[in-house]
Design a protein around this motif. Structure first.
Motif, PDB file in Angstrom:
ATOM      1  N   THR A 155      28.574  -4.523  -5.433  1.00 12.04           N
ATOM      2  CA  THR A 155      28.892  -3.754  -4.194  1.00 12.04           C
ATOM      3  C   THR A 155      29.639  -2.576  -4.481  1.00 12.04           C
ATOM      4  O   THR A 155      30.267  -2.589  -5.467  1.00 12.04           O
ATOM      5  CB  THR A 155      29.462  -4.692  -3.228  1.00 12.04           C
ATOM      6  OG1 THR A 155      30.840  -5.068  -3.551  1.00 12.04           O
ATOM      7  CG2 THR A 155      28.856  -5.858  -3.035  1.00 12.04           C
ATOM      8  N   LEU A 212      21.957  -4.998   0.352  1.00 10.53           N
ATOM      9  CA  LEU A 212      23.107  -3.922   0.490  1.00 10.53           C
ATOM     10  C   LEU A 212      22.803  -3.398   2.032  1.00 10.53           C
ATOM     11  O   LEU A 212      23.979  -3.182   2.630  1.00 10.53           O
ATOM     12  CB  LEU A 212      22.900  -2.781  -0.354  1.00 10.53           C
ATOM     13  CG  LEU A 212      23.074  -3.258  -1.964  1.00 10.53           C
ATOM     14  CD1 LEU A 212      22.853  -1.957  -2.700  1.00 10.53           C
ATOM     15  CD2 LEU A 212      24.642  -3.430  -2.057  1.00 10.53           C
ATOM     16  N   ASN A 221      30.443  -3.730   2.433  1.00 13.51           N
ATOM     17  CA  ASN A 221      30.036  -2.725   1.087  1.00 13.51           C
ATOM     18  C   ASN A 221      30.541  -1.397   1.445  1.00 13.51           C
ATOM     19  O   ASN A 221      30.054  -0.500   1.113  1.00 13.51           O
ATOM     20  CB  ASN A 221      28.468  -2.490   1.257  1.00 13.51           C
ATOM     21  CG  ASN A 221      28.157  -1.917  -0.073  1.00 13.51           C
ATOM     22  OD1 ASN A 221      28.583  -2.251  -1.168  1.00 13.51           O
ATOM     23  ND2 ASN A 221      26.939  -1.057   0.102  1.00 13.51           N
TER      24      ASN A 221
END
Length: 223
Positions: A155, A212, A221
């Motif tokens: 991340t 994500l 993130n």
């Protein structure tokens, strides 16, 4: 969902169950060995002074976590008596899933209700494909004993993301997983292209991008 596609999704679940079983095969030996290892207890630390700014930051962090859809990222101990496995399909709100581009949730019979596994028909631009969402009590270490190709990414904050490409369907199936304090969260992508068709999309890239997206929406993130 079309009957034919349901068969493919069922096949995907069988593959997922095989991964879970393979991971489970390592758990007994690992936990038996771990049980004989002395547990180190952290030394007591003297209380530290907290400034007003520190207190405000702590309050903001607590508020942010309270609003989160899934647990904080990081390692976990499934042997902890207080450990409760995260079941994303049962705990993530449908409006959050839809905001992430995951529509028409379908709980998978049996496995879906027990472990919170579900599937979503992918948008038209992905072709004939599905995304699958699941939680697991298996850590990254457990994945070392299963077949298939494993690679890594991370991340924006450096939290590791494991990519597992299917041994039998490497060109069409992959899952992206990340550890949380309540177990591993994974999103899989599977295309149903024919054997004579070439898939323009990399399944690991699709799975990673969707994971994500979910992390971005939950504020996990950020740089």
């Amino acid at each position: 969902m079309k009957p034919g596609k349901k068969l493919f999704v069922a096949s995907l679940l069988v593959a997922a169950a095989a991964v879970q079983s393979a991971c489970s095969a390592n758990i007994g030996a690992t936990e038996t060995a771990d049980a004989s290892t002395p547990v180190e207890t952290a030394s007591p630390q003297p209380p530290s002074d907290k400034s007003t700014d520190d207190a405000d930051t702590t309050a903001e962090d607590s508020s942010r976590e309270a609003e989160s859809v899934f647990p904080p990222l990081g390692s976990f101990d499934r042997r902890d008596p207080d450990f409760i496995q995260y079941k994303p399909c049962l705990e993530m709100p449908d409006d959050f899933l839809e905001e992430a581009g995951l529509y028409d949730k379908e709980m998978l019979e049996g496995l879906g209700e027990v472990d919170g596994v579900c599937s979503f028909t992918a948008p038209n631009e992905y072709g004939d494909a599905v995304f699958k969402l699941q939680g697991s009590r298996h850590s990254f270490i457990d994945y070392n004993g299963i077949s298939g190709e494993i690679s890594w990414t991370e991340t924006a904050q450096g939290a590791p993301i494991l990519l597992h490409r299917s041994e039998y369907l490497p060109d069409t199936e992959c899952q992206a997983a990340i550890e949380t304090h309540r177990g591993t969260l994974a999103i899989a992508f599977q295309s149903f292209k024919g054997m004579d068709q070439e898939l323009a999309l990399d399944p690991c890239e699709m799975a990673q991008n969707k994971l994500l997206t979910v992390l971005d929406l939950d504020g996990k993130n950020e740089d």
